[in-house]
Design a protein around this motif. Structure first.
Motif, PDB file in Angstrom:
ATOM      1  N   ARG A   1     -50.636  90.426 110.781  1.00 11.73           N
ATOM      2  CA  ARG A   1     -49.595  90.972 109.903  1.00 11.73           C
ATOM      3  C   ARG A   1     -48.352  90.081 109.950  1.00 11.73           C
ATOM      4  NH1 ARG A   1     -47.667  95.621 107.079  1.00 11.73           N
ATOM      5  NH2 ARG A   1     -49.843  95.928 106.587  1.00 11.73           N
ATOM      6  N   GLN A   2     -47.975  89.638 111.138  1.00  8.24           N
ATOM      7  CA  GLN A   2     -46.802  88.769 111.255  1.00  8.24           C
ATOM      8  C   GLN A   2     -46.977  87.483 110.449  1.00  8.24           C
ATOM      9  OE1 GLN A   2     -46.718  88.325 115.528  1.00  8.24           O
ATOM     10  NE2 GLN A   2     -45.015  89.765 115.722  1.00  8.24           N
ATOM     11  N   VAL A   3     -48.134  86.865 110.571  1.00  5.00           N
ATOM     12  CA  VAL A   3     -48.389  85.614 109.848  1.00  5.00           C
ATOM     13  C   VAL A   3     -48.367  85.862 108.344  1.00  5.00           C
ATOM     14  CG1 VAL A   3     -50.115  83.823 109.406  1.00  5.00           C
ATOM     15  CG2 VAL A   3     -49.593  84.513 111.759  1.00  5.00           C
ATOM     16  N   GLU A   4     -48.934  86.961 107.898  1.00  2.00           N
ATOM     17  CA  GLU A   4     -48.887  87.291 106.469  1.00  2.00           C
ATOM     18  C   GLU A   4     -47.449  87.414 105.990  1.00  2.00           C
ATOM     19  OE1 GLU A   4     -51.313  90.796 106.328  1.00  2.00           O
ATOM     20  OE2 GLU A   4     -53.172  89.635 106.264  1.00  2.00           O
ATOM     21  N   PHE A   5     -46.601  88.009 106.801  1.00  2.29           N
ATOM     22  CA  PHE A   5     -45.191  88.133 106.432  1.00  2.29           C
ATOM     23  C   PHE A   5     -44.505  86.767 106.380  1.00  2.29           C
ATOM     24  CE2 PHE A   5     -44.835  92.769 108.045  1.00  2.29           C
ATOM     25  CZ  PHE A   5     -45.168  93.261 106.799  1.00  2.29           C
ATOM     26  N   VAL A   6     -44.774  85.922 107.360  1.00  3.47           N
ATOM     27  CA  VAL A   6     -44.174  84.583 107.362  1.00  3.47           C
ATOM     28  C   VAL A   6     -44.597  83.817 106.113  1.00  3.47           C
ATOM     29  CG1 VAL A   6     -44.166  82.334 108.530  1.00  3.47           C
ATOM     30  CG2 VAL A   6     -43.869  84.429 109.862  1.00  3.47           C
ATOM     31  N   LEU A   7     -45.840  83.994 105.694  1.00  6.82           N
ATOM     32  CA  LEU A   7     -46.304  83.322 104.482  1.00  6.82           C
ATOM     33  C   LEU A   7     -45.623  83.866 103.222  1.00  6.82           C
ATOM     34  CD1 LEU A   7     -50.092  82.951 105.320  1.00  6.82           C
ATOM     35  CD2 LEU A   7     -48.339  81.154 105.317  1.00  6.82           C
ATOM     36  N   ILE A   8     -45.204  85.111 103.241  1.00  3.52           N
ATOM     37  CA  ILE A   8     -44.453  85.674 102.116  1.00  3.52           C
ATOM     38  C   ILE A   8     -43.071  85.043 102.048  1.00  3.52           C
ATOM     39  CG2 ILE A   8     -43.280  87.772 101.276  1.00  3.52           C
ATOM     40  CD1 ILE A   8     -45.782  89.329 102.297  1.00  3.52           C
ATOM     41  N   ASP A   9     -42.414  84.946 103.210  1.00  8.62           N
ATOM     42  CA  ASP A   9     -41.067  84.357 103.247  1.00  8.62           C
ATOM     43  C   ASP A   9     -40.768  83.885 104.673  1.00  8.62           C
ATOM     44  OD1 ASP A   9     -38.372  83.691 103.255  1.00  8.62           O
ATOM     45  OD2 ASP A   9     -37.810  85.352 101.966  1.00  8.62           O
ATOM     46  N   PRO A  10     -40.861  82.581 104.917  1.00  3.73           N
ATOM     47  CA  PRO A  10     -40.633  82.064 106.269  1.00  3.73           C
ATOM     48  C   PRO A  10     -39.176  82.168 106.725  1.00  3.73           C
ATOM     49  CG  PRO A  10     -40.967  80.261 104.739  1.00  3.73           C
ATOM     50  CD  PRO A  10     -41.224  81.524 103.983  1.00  3.73           C
ATOM     51  N   TYR A  11     -38.261  82.500 105.837  1.00  3.23           N
ATOM     52  CA  TYR A  11     -36.851  82.624 106.205  1.00  3.23           C
ATOM     53  C   TYR A  11     -36.432  84.068 106.456  1.00  3.23           C
ATOM     54  CZ  TYR A  11     -36.807  77.821 104.705  1.00  3.23           C
ATOM     55  OH  TYR A  11     -37.079  76.491 104.589  1.00  3.23           O
ATOM     56  N   ALA A  12     -37.315  85.006 106.207  1.00  2.00           N
ATOM     57  CA  ALA A  12     -36.998  86.416 106.439  1.00  2.00           C
ATOM     58  C   ALA A  12     -37.312  86.780 107.882  1.00  2.00           C
ATOM     59  CB  ALA A  12     -37.793  87.299 105.484  1.00  2.00           C
ATOM     60  N   ASN A  13     -36.620  87.778 108.379  1.00  2.00           N
ATOM     61  CA  ASN A  13     -36.847  88.201 109.757  1.00  2.00           C
ATOM     62  C   ASN A  13     -37.330  89.644 109.864  1.00  2.00           C
ATOM     63  OD1 ASN A  13     -34.116  88.571 108.824  1.00  2.00           O
ATOM     64  ND2 ASN A  13     -33.611  89.355 110.835  1.00  2.00           N
ATOM     65  N   ALA A  14     -37.279  90.399 108.762  1.00  2.00           N
ATOM     66  CA  ALA A  14     -37.747  91.790 108.787  1.00  2.00           C
ATOM     67  C   ALA A  14     -38.417  92.124 107.460  1.00  2.00           C
ATOM     68  CB  ALA A  14     -36.585  92.740 109.049  1.00  2.00           C
ATOM     69  N   PHE A  15     -39.493  92.913 107.550  1.00  2.00           N
ATOM     70  CA  PHE A  15     -40.324  93.187 106.379  1.00  2.00           C
ATOM     71  C   PHE A  15     -40.629  94.676 106.242  1.00  2.00           C
ATOM     72  CE2 PHE A  15     -40.930  88.814 107.484  1.00  2.00           C
ATOM     73  CZ  PHE A  15     -41.029  88.166 106.269  1.00  2.00           C
ATOM     74  N   ASN A  16     -40.910  95.068 105.015  1.00  2.48           N
ATOM     75  CA  ASN A  16     -41.298  96.443 104.700  1.00  2.48           C
ATOM     76  C   ASN A  16     -42.796  96.642 104.921  1.00  2.48           C
ATOM     77  OD1 ASN A  16     -38.766  97.497 103.654  1.00  2.48           O
ATOM     78  ND2 ASN A  16     -39.040  96.011 102.000  1.00  2.48           N
ATOM     79  N   PRO A  17     -43.232  97.889 105.123  1.00  3.80           N
ATOM     80  CA  PRO A  17     -44.663  98.156 105.289  1.00  3.80           C
ATOM     81  C   PRO A  17     -45.468  97.922 104.021  1.00  3.80           C
ATOM     82  CG  PRO A  17     -43.418 100.200 105.309  1.00  3.80           C
ATOM     83  CD  PRO A  17     -42.420  99.088 105.290  1.00  3.80           C
ATOM     84  N   LYS A  18     -44.798  97.991 102.885  1.00  2.65           N
ATOM     85  CA  LYS A  18     -45.415  97.701 101.586  1.00  2.65           C
ATOM     86  C   LYS A  18     -44.318  97.138 100.686  1.00  2.65           C
ATOM     87  CE  LYS A  18     -45.347 102.632 100.837  1.00  2.65           C
ATOM     88  NZ  LYS A  18     -46.154 103.785 100.600  1.00  2.65           N
ATOM     89  N   PRO A  19     -44.670  96.558  99.565  1.00  5.45           N
ATOM     90  CA  PRO A  19     -43.656  95.927  98.713  1.00  5.45           C
ATOM     91  C   PRO A  19     -42.826  96.950  97.944  1.00  5.45           C
ATOM     92  CG  PRO A  19     -45.808  95.712  97.697  1.00  5.45           C
ATOM     93  CD  PRO A  19     -46.036  96.345  99.040  1.00  5.45           C
ATOM     94  N   ASN A  20     -42.012  97.716  98.659  1.00  6.80           N
ATOM     95  CA  ASN A  20     -41.242  98.796  98.050  1.00  6.80           C
ATOM     96  C   ASN A  20     -39.794  98.423  97.732  1.00  6.80           C
ATOM     97  OD1 ASN A  20     -39.995  98.859 100.574  1.00  6.80           O
ATOM     98  ND2 ASN A  20     -41.217 100.598 101.279  1.00  6.80           N
ATOM     99  N   GLY A  21     -39.368  97.222  98.093  1.00  4.51           N
ATOM    100  CA  GLY A  21     -38.020  96.778  97.776  1.00  4.51           C
ATOM    101  C   GLY A  21     -36.925  97.314  98.673  1.00  4.51           C
ATOM    102  N   ASN A  22     -37.272  98.121  99.675  1.00  2.22           N
ATOM    103  CA  ASN A  22     -36.244  98.604 100.597  1.00  2.22           C
ATOM    104  C   ASN A  22     -35.590  97.413 101.286  1.00  2.22           C
ATOM    105  OD1 ASN A  22     -36.822 101.254  99.997  1.00  2.22           O
ATOM    106  ND2 ASN A  22     -38.068 101.589 101.830  1.00  2.22           N
ATOM    107  N   CYS A  23     -34.292  97.505 101.486  1.00  2.00           N
ATOM    108  CA  CYS A  23     -33.599  96.425 102.183  1.00  2.00           C
ATOM    109  C   CYS A  23     -32.241  96.920 102.666  1.00  2.00           C
ATOM    110  CB  CYS A  23     -33.433  95.204 101.290  1.00  2.00           C
ATOM    111  SG  CYS A  23     -32.478  95.494  99.792  1.00  2.00           S
ATOM    112  N   TRP A  24     -31.733  96.198 103.642  1.00  2.00           N
ATOM    113  CA  TRP A  24     -30.393  96.491 104.142  1.00  2.00           C
ATOM    114  C   TRP A  24     -29.406  96.233 103.011  1.00  2.00           C
ATOM    115  CZ3 TRP A  24     -28.784  99.052 108.151  1.00  2.00           C
ATOM    116  CH2 TRP A  24     -27.469  98.941 108.554  1.00  2.00           C
TER     117      TRP A  24
END
Length: 152
Positions: free
Chosen positions: A92-115
Motif C-alpha cells: 500500500r505504501q509503494v502504491e501511494f508513493v507511485l501516486i505522488d512521491p512528494y506526498a506524505n499522507a494519503f486517503n483510504p480511497k480517492p475521496n479528496g479529503n485533505c487538510w
C-alpha cells in the motif's frame, strides 16, 4: 475499503508471550494493549488485499508513521500471516508513493479529503503533500527490513 476488524495473528501473540517474564506486569500489559489496539483500531484490509493504516487523529495514512506502527511486528516474522500483513502494508505504501512521491499522507480511497489543498491538481488520494525525506525513507526501511528478515 472493508473494515475487517483484523485479529492479532498467533505469531504476534507468541512473540508477546516471550517477553512476559522479562518485563514488569505493567509494561507487559501496556505492550499487549498497544498490539491489540493496533489490530482493532488502525489496520484495515482493503478490497485489493493491501492494508491501510490509520495513523493518528485524522483518517489518513502517513507513510512514516505507518512504517513505525507495524515495524515491531517484524519480531514475529516466523509467522506467515505476519509476513503477509507487513508486506500488504508495504504494498500500500509503494502504491501511494507511485501516486505522488512528494506526498506524505494519503486517503483510504480517492475521496479528496485533505487538510487543505497543497497544490491545484492534487490527487484525490493525497491528504497532505509536504515532501519529507523521512517519509520515503520509512517506506524503503520497512520493505528492506522485511526482506532482510524473511527474504520476502
Amino acid at each position: 475499503m472493508n473494515k475487517l476488524g483484523l485479529q492479532v495473528p498467533e505469531g504476534v501473540t507468541v512473540s508477546l508471550q516471550k517477553i512476559q517474564g522479562h518485563v514488569s506486569k505493567e509494561r507487559f500489559e501496556l505492550a499487549q494493549g498497544a498490539i491489540e489496539r493496533l489490530f482493532a483500531n488502525t489496520l484495515t484490509r482493503s478490497e485489493d488485499g493491501s492494508i491501510f493504516v490509520i495513523t493518528g487523529d485524522i483518517p489518513a495514512m502517513w507513510l512514516r508513521d505507518s512504517s513505525w506502527q507495524v515495524r515491531p511486528l517484524l519480531a514475529s516474522v516466523n509467522d506467515q500471516e505476519v509476513i503477509k500483513l507487513i508486506a500488504d502494508v508495504s504494498k500500500r505504501q509503494v502504491e501511494f508513493v507511485l501516486i505522488d512521491p512528494y506526498a506524505n499522507a494519503f486517503n483510504p480511497k480517492p475521496n479528496g479529503n485533505c487538510w487543505h489543498k497543497d497544490f491545484k491538481d492534487q490527487s484525490p488520494w493525497v491528504f497532505e503533500r509536504k515532501f519529507e525525506l523521512d517519509s520515503l525513507a520509512a517506506v524503503l526501511d520497512l520493505a528492506v527490513r522485511l526482506y532482510l528478515a524473511t527474504g520476502y
